[in-house]
Structures are given as structure tokens and as C-alpha cells.
Design a protein around this motif. Structure first.
Motif, PDB file in Angstrom:
ATOM      1  N   ARG A  11      -8.987  24.037  -7.004  1.00 38.84           N
ATOM      2  CA  ARG A  11      -8.326  22.938  -6.272  1.00 38.84           C
ATOM      3  C   ARG A  11      -7.737  21.907  -7.235  1.00 38.84           C
ATOM      4  N   ALA A  15      -3.716  20.977  -7.535  1.00 43.50           N
ATOM      5  CA  ALA A  15      -3.215  19.602  -7.515  1.00 43.50           C
ATOM      6  C   ALA A  15      -2.365  19.320  -8.747  1.00 43.50           C
ATOM      7  N   ASP A  20       0.314  16.565  -7.285  1.00 49.02           N
ATOM      8  CA  ASP A  20      -0.130  15.835  -6.094  1.00 49.02           C
ATOM      9  C   ASP A  20      -1.639  15.612  -6.175  1.00 49.02           C
ATOM     10  N   THR A  22      -3.579  14.016  -4.090  1.00 49.84           N
ATOM     11  CA  THR A  22      -4.163  13.701  -2.789  1.00 49.84           C
ATOM     12  C   THR A  22      -5.558  14.297  -2.599  1.00 49.84           C
ATOM     13  N   ASP A  23      -5.768  15.534  -3.006  1.00 52.00           N
ATOM     14  CA  ASP A  23      -7.030  16.233  -2.754  1.00 52.00           C
ATOM     15  C   ASP A  23      -8.158  15.801  -3.690  1.00 52.00           C
ATOM     16  N   LEU A  24      -7.850  15.063  -4.755  1.00 52.29           N
ATOM     17  CA  LEU A  24      -8.887  14.722  -5.726  1.00 52.29           C
ATOM     18  C   LEU A  24     -10.042  13.946  -5.112  1.00 52.29           C
ATOM     19  N   ASN A  26     -11.405  14.389  -2.389  1.00 51.18           N
ATOM     20  CA  ASN A  26     -12.302  15.330  -1.716  1.00 51.18           C
ATOM     21  C   ASN A  26     -13.046  16.234  -2.694  1.00 51.18           C
ATOM     22  N   ILE A  27     -12.506  16.368  -3.888  1.00 48.46           N
ATOM     23  CA  ILE A  27     -13.083  17.247  -4.908  1.00 48.46           C
ATOM     24  C   ILE A  27     -14.182  16.533  -5.689  1.00 48.46           C
ATOM     25  N   GLN A 107     -19.592  18.473  -4.792  1.00 50.77           N
ATOM     26  CA  GLN A 107     -18.520  17.667  -5.380  1.00 50.77           C
ATOM     27  C   GLN A 107     -18.764  17.484  -6.872  1.00 50.77           C
TER      28      GLN A 107
END
Length: 125
Positions: A11, A15, A20, A22-24, A26-27, A107
Motif C-alpha cells: 500500500r 501511494a 497520493d 491519502t492512504d497513509l 490508514n497504514i 498498522q
């Protein structure tokens, strides 16, 4: 089936290649840190996200090659080469790196990144 710790690295790569961040959120776990060997500093996920998105303006066609990933209890290690094209010159650039992640409750709480600072300079604006 991909190990969950490797899926987190997948993931991050997605990114970075997309430019992008954006997902960081959540990671990474709240308060997670990213340490770099070349300056011996810890940065926040937010700082790392800004760098990731900024790099998209300096280096196009980002892709991770030669990935070697091993998961273990509580984390994973990945060796790779980040490749791309320097926007200002059209030059192909490469950055050999190793990342070690610590994972708690699905995480990342810490990412230690080892890079060659001379190669990293070719990725700078």
C-alpha cells in the motif's frame, strides 16, 4: 495470500507510485515515526506524505523494482530500487533502499529507511 505486513508495504508503494498520500493515515498508527539513516532524523507520517506527493512533481514514472520482502512477527523488511524519470532533465534515476517496519495491531508504528544519500540527491527538486 499476501502476509498482512507485506500488504502494508504494498500500500505504501501504491501511494508512492501514484503520488497520493491519502492512504497513509490508514497504514500508519497514530504517532508513527519514519526514520532515515542519511540524516538520522525521525519524521511524522504527515511530513512523509508531503515528501511523497512532492516527489511526484520532481520524478515521474516512479516504480519500485527488484523488491525482496520478508515478513516476520511484528514487522517486515523490504529491499528495493525506486526508479523514475527526473522531470527537469529527463534523466533516469534510481535509489537503492531498504525499509524495516514495525507493525502493531495491523498498522505500522515505525519505518526505518536506509538509502544511499548520493542516489537520493538525484531525486531532490
Amino acid at each position: 495470500m499476501t502476509h498482512p505486513n507485506i500488504a502494508l508495504l504494498d500500500r505504501i508503494i501504491a501511494a508512492a507510485e501514484a503520488g497520493d498520500a491519502t492512504d497513509l493515515a490508514n497504514i500508519y498508527a497514530p504517532g508513527a515515526v519514519i526514520w532515515h539513516n542519511h540524516d538520522d532524523k525521525e519524521t511524522s507520517v504527515e511530513q512523509n506524505g508531503r515528501l511523497l506527493e512532492g516527489m511526484a512533481r520532481w520524478v515521474s514514472d516512479r516504480r519500485y523494482t527488484e523488491r525482496r520482502v520478508t515478513a516476520f512477527e511484528g514487522g517486515a523488511v523490504q529491499q528495493h530500487v525506486l526508479r523514475g524519470t527526473r522531470v527537469s532533465t529527463g534523466e533516469e534515476v534510481a535509489l537503492h533502499a531498504c525499509a524495516v517496519i514495525t507493525v502493531v495491531d495491523g498498522q505500522i508504528t515505525r519505518l526505518d529507511e536506509y538509502i544511499d544519500s548520493a542516489e537520493a540527491a538525484s531525486f531532490a527538486p
